[in-house]
Design a protein around this motif. Sequence first.
Motif, mmCIF file in Angstrom:
data_model
loop_
_atom_site.group_PDB
_atom_site.id
_atom_site.type_symbol
_atom_site.label_atom_id
_atom_site.label_comp_id
_atom_site.label_asym_id
_atom_site.label_seq_id
_atom_site.Cartn_x
_atom_site.Cartn_y
_atom_site.Cartn_z
ATOM 1 N N LYS A 120 82.210 -53.251 -96.034
ATOM 2 C CA LYS A 120 80.785 -52.978 -96.212
ATOM 3 C C LYS A 120 80.226 -52.246 -95.011
ATOM 4 O O LYS A 120 79.426 -51.318 -95.150
ATOM 5 C CB LYS A 120 80.039 -54.297 -96.433
ATOM 6 N N ASN A 162 78.557 -48.511 -95.220
ATOM 7 C CA ASN A 162 77.201 -48.202 -94.751
ATOM 8 C C ASN A 162 77.206 -47.095 -93.705
ATOM 9 O O ASN A 162 76.334 -46.213 -93.711
ATOM 10 C CB ASN A 162 76.546 -49.462 -94.174
ATOM 11 N N GLN A 216 77.819 -43.783 -95.441
ATOM 12 C CA GLN A 216 76.619 -43.336 -96.153
ATOM 13 C C GLN A 216 75.567 -42.800 -95.183
ATOM 14 O O GLN A 216 74.878 -41.815 -95.475
ATOM 15 C CB GLN A 216 76.045 -44.483 -96.984
ATOM 16 N N GLN A 217 75.451 -43.432 -94.031
ATOM 17 C CA GLN A 217 74.500 -42.951 -93.028
ATOM 18 C C GLN A 217 74.891 -41.569 -92.513
ATOM 19 O O GLN A 217 74.046 -40.693 -92.332
ATOM 20 C CB GLN A 217 74.413 -43.944 -91.873
#
Length: 447
Positions: free
Chosen positions: A28, A32, A35-36
């Motif tokens: 996870k 994240n 994606q950032q």
Amino acid sequence: MVRPSSLKLPNKFLRKHRKWPLSPYKTKWHRNLNQQQAMQALKQAAERTTSAPPQENPSKHQQHHLLSTLIHSFNTYNCHPTPSAYHLVIKTLATTSQFHHIPPVLDHLEQVEKFETPECVFAELIGIYGNADKLREAVELFYGIPKFRCVPSVYSLNSLLSVLCGRSEGLRMVPQVLVKSQRMNIRVEESTFRILIGALCKIRRVGYAIELMNCVINDGYDIDVRICSLILSSLCEQNDMPSDAVMGFVKIMGKQGFSPGMIDYSTLIRFLVKKGKGVQALDILNTMKVEGIKPDIVCYTMVLHGVITEGHYERADEFGELSRMRVLLKEMGQKGVESNFRTYRIMLEGLVSKGEIIEASVLLEEMLERRFCTSRCATVDEVVLGLCQRGFTCKAVELVQKLVDKNVAPGAMAWEALLLSSGSKLTFSETILTGLVKVEPQTIAPI
């Protein structure tokens, strides 16, 4: 016997073939982060698009530049696009007036992605379409919200109604939209009615606005002060509107719990003066004082003009004197001259002698606030008596309560007036009045 040194030797086979379980938290965290990073690349492309000069004939590749960047960025970092990414692309295209590039983005969002699209994306785009005069696109987008795995609510409906009600062309679409919204299982709320009533008032259909508001009240909704104020303002703007109709509306809404504010009273006074009802406007001014709303100089000036226009010069003389008194007090304060108990007492006795009981009660409350009234005087009793005689019994009870709270004892005349008027007019609980009468003597200042 096993040699101690053999225990320390690493087992290369186990180390090579051992499979440690992958931590879900680490996965996870990496997702994240990816994606950032993808989002950052998309933002940089959006900034370049916003700052770039417009081109007359962009190529096909340039037309889909932002959408391609979105797909490429998230594929590069091995993650899926987020709703925020699509939101950014749509906002950027709208900001740069590239509305014809938005449909491909929406098509990709609908057909490729699997996440539930937040409703705020569509509500904002509906507003953008409205500002660009693209009402048809706004309506079609609203109808198509369920295709994006989103359940439409009154939030997006209100966004569309706000857009449509702002233009005459859009107003004709409102009935169809409302029917369609029912089929979409959208439940309208009080905010929806406020938008519709505002639109009706804007096109001077105040009668329909009142009927709709009555339906809202009958459906169990609480009365909305803003709606009442809007309708009252619209009524007063009608040149052919009888004053009795406006006052009737105020009376009916008052029974429903509507308490006009300063702006409402000013609007009503202006309307009455315009209709040649100066004395009635003076009554409204007195009602303001009873309700604890201090009229400004504009209200005083309008009422004074109305009373003089109707030829009530005696009333006008008294009313000009009251205005000058207030102006004098203000000038004294500006010059550093502090008012004292004697100043206020002279003013109070002057008001009572002229029969200006409402103004006197307002002044008396001001004296209590400034602690200028520390003992009973006959003038205080006359104010209470005057309020009762004019039918303001509830106001008289409130005033007596404030007097007692400030350690000031009303006289026998005041109590007698309250008791005589309480039989048919007192709306407060009888226990309140009884409690005031039975105040302990040691808690009240001596007479």
